[in-house]
Design a protein around this motif. Sequence first.
Motif, mmCIF file in Angstrom:
data_model
loop_
_atom_site.group_PDB
_atom_site.id
_atom_site.type_symbol
_atom_site.label_atom_id
_atom_site.label_comp_id
_atom_site.label_asym_id
_atom_site.label_seq_id
_atom_site.Cartn_x
_atom_site.Cartn_y
_atom_site.Cartn_z
ATOM 1 N N TYR A 47 0.843 -1.205 0.000
ATOM 2 C CA TYR A 47 0.000 0.000 0.000
ATOM 3 C C TYR A 47 0.875 1.251 0.000
ATOM 4 N N SER A 48 1.935 1.211 0.782
ATOM 5 C CA SER A 48 2.831 2.370 0.860
ATOM 6 C C SER A 48 3.444 2.692 -0.495
ATOM 7 N N GLU A 49 3.707 1.655 -1.290
ATOM 8 C CA GLU A 49 4.296 1.866 -2.615
ATOM 9 C C GLU A 49 3.337 2.573 -3.573
ATOM 10 N N LEU A 50 2.034 2.542 -3.270
ATOM 11 C CA LEU A 50 1.044 3.218 -4.120
ATOM 12 C C LEU A 50 1.062 4.731 -3.922
ATOM 13 N N LEU A 51 1.573 5.181 -2.779
ATOM 14 C CA LEU A 51 1.484 6.587 -2.411
ATOM 15 C C LEU A 51 2.569 7.422 -3.087
ATOM 16 N N SER A 52 2.284 8.702 -3.221
ATOM 17 C CA SER A 52 3.277 9.644 -3.723
ATOM 18 C C SER A 52 4.283 9.931 -2.605
ATOM 19 N N THR A 80 -7.098 3.275 -4.561
ATOM 20 C CA THR A 80 -7.625 2.046 -5.154
ATOM 21 C C THR A 80 -9.095 2.190 -5.539
ATOM 22 N N THR A 81 -9.853 2.971 -4.761
ATOM 23 C CA THR A 81 -11.273 3.158 -5.083
ATOM 24 C C THR A 81 -11.430 3.950 -6.372
ATOM 25 N N ILE A 82 -10.704 5.046 -6.506
ATOM 26 C CA ILE A 82 -10.795 5.846 -7.730
ATOM 27 C C ILE A 82 -10.358 5.029 -8.938
ATOM 28 N N ALA A 83 -9.305 4.231 -8.773
ATOM 29 C CA ALA A 83 -8.778 3.441 -9.888
ATOM 30 C C ALA A 83 -9.795 2.437 -10.412
ATOM 31 N N ARG A 84 -10.706 1.972 -9.572
ATOM 32 C CA ARG A 84 -11.708 0.996 -9.999
ATOM 33 C C ARG A 84 -12.651 1.580 -11.057
ATOM 34 N N TYR A 85 -12.852 2.888 -11.025
ATOM 35 C CA TYR A 85 -13.866 3.507 -11.873
ATOM 36 C C TYR A 85 -13.301 4.086 -13.163
ATOM 37 N N GLN A 86 -12.032 3.826 -13.447
ATOM 38 C CA GLN A 86 -11.451 4.256 -14.718
ATOM 39 C C GLN A 86 -11.780 3.187 -15.752
ATOM 40 N N PRO A 93 -3.313 2.518 -9.489
ATOM 41 C CA PRO A 93 -3.569 3.469 -8.399
ATOM 42 C C PRO A 93 -2.378 4.378 -8.112
ATOM 43 N N ARG A 94 -1.173 3.873 -8.399
ATOM 44 C CA ARG A 94 0.038 4.647 -8.134
ATOM 45 C C ARG A 94 0.153 5.873 -9.045
ATOM 46 N N SER A 95 -0.466 5.812 -10.215
ATOM 47 C CA SER A 95 -0.299 6.877 -11.206
ATOM 48 C C SER A 95 -1.217 8.076 -10.986
ATOM 49 N N LEU A 96 -2.164 7.966 -10.044
ATOM 50 C CA LEU A 96 -3.108 9.057 -9.808
ATOM 51 C C LEU A 96 -2.411 10.269 -9.183
ATOM 52 N N LYS A 97 -2.818 11.451 -9.624
ATOM 53 C CA LYS A 97 -2.301 12.688 -9.050
ATOM 54 C C LYS A 97 -3.468 13.507 -8.525
#
Length: 280
Positions: A47-52, A80-86, A93-97
């Motif tokens: 999970y930590s690796e997903l964060l900026s 992860t929640t936002i990534a589900r709706y793309q 999830p890591r690429s979200l800004k």
Amino acid sequence: MNIRCFPRKFSSALPPLVPLQLPSPMETHLWYILPNEVKSVALLNQYSELLSPCERENVNRMGGDQLKKRALLARALVRTTIARYQTNCQMNPRSLKFRKNIYGKPEIGIDVEGKQRKIKNDIIAFAQRYFSPCEVKLLTAISDSEIQRQEFIKLWTLKEAYVKALGKGFSAVPFKTFTIRFKASTIRCFHLPGNSVSEASEVIVESSDDPKNLPNNWQFALLEVAASHYVAICTEKDKIVGGEANRPMKLTVRKTIPFVEDVCVSGTDAVLVLGGIIEQ
């Protein structure tokens, strides 16, 4: 209850998130995670690796391991929640800004407070400082101290959700400038045969500071989740199809451990509706 499980083998390549359709203007999707159910150190590290870098720095600033864990899970849940709706393509999830507005807050009309939250100050004195006169009067009329504490937390949660829905912080919209009220409302249940009519406790807001924010502009839901937290949701009624008054908010609630398990808990004992016109 719908349960979807994922392989529990954690590697550098996390399993894909199950994609979902974006909710319609009439729908609200609520996702939550229970920190005490996440015990794997390896999963927490992933999970930590997903964060900026900035998010990781903010997590590490938290005092104590439990606060750090909760902050980490909160950011991982958002990503992860936002990534589900793309739905057009699979989103990492890591690429979200993220970008904050001028008030330093994203525009999300939701607040969560623990049911057992302790109020250090005298509740009425505290309410007189932050709440409207009508809300103070309501709390003062409650003689049972425990019920008074719970009602205070419910009001606080609803007021926080409203301020967040406006996209503003506490300093920009002082709690004293608006009142949260509960009122009985007769609704037509469109999802039941014959369009049956039933009673519901509607939550409304009255603003003394901004007459443009009329009560009919907003729709609220007040929930008790997992028997441990109050959750308030505030959405604009303009987004409801047809703008029809008293049309229920269609709510879907899911409990998750991202990449491990998703459970739809709508309509179960895990989600109790305390206020608002809700269809689950």
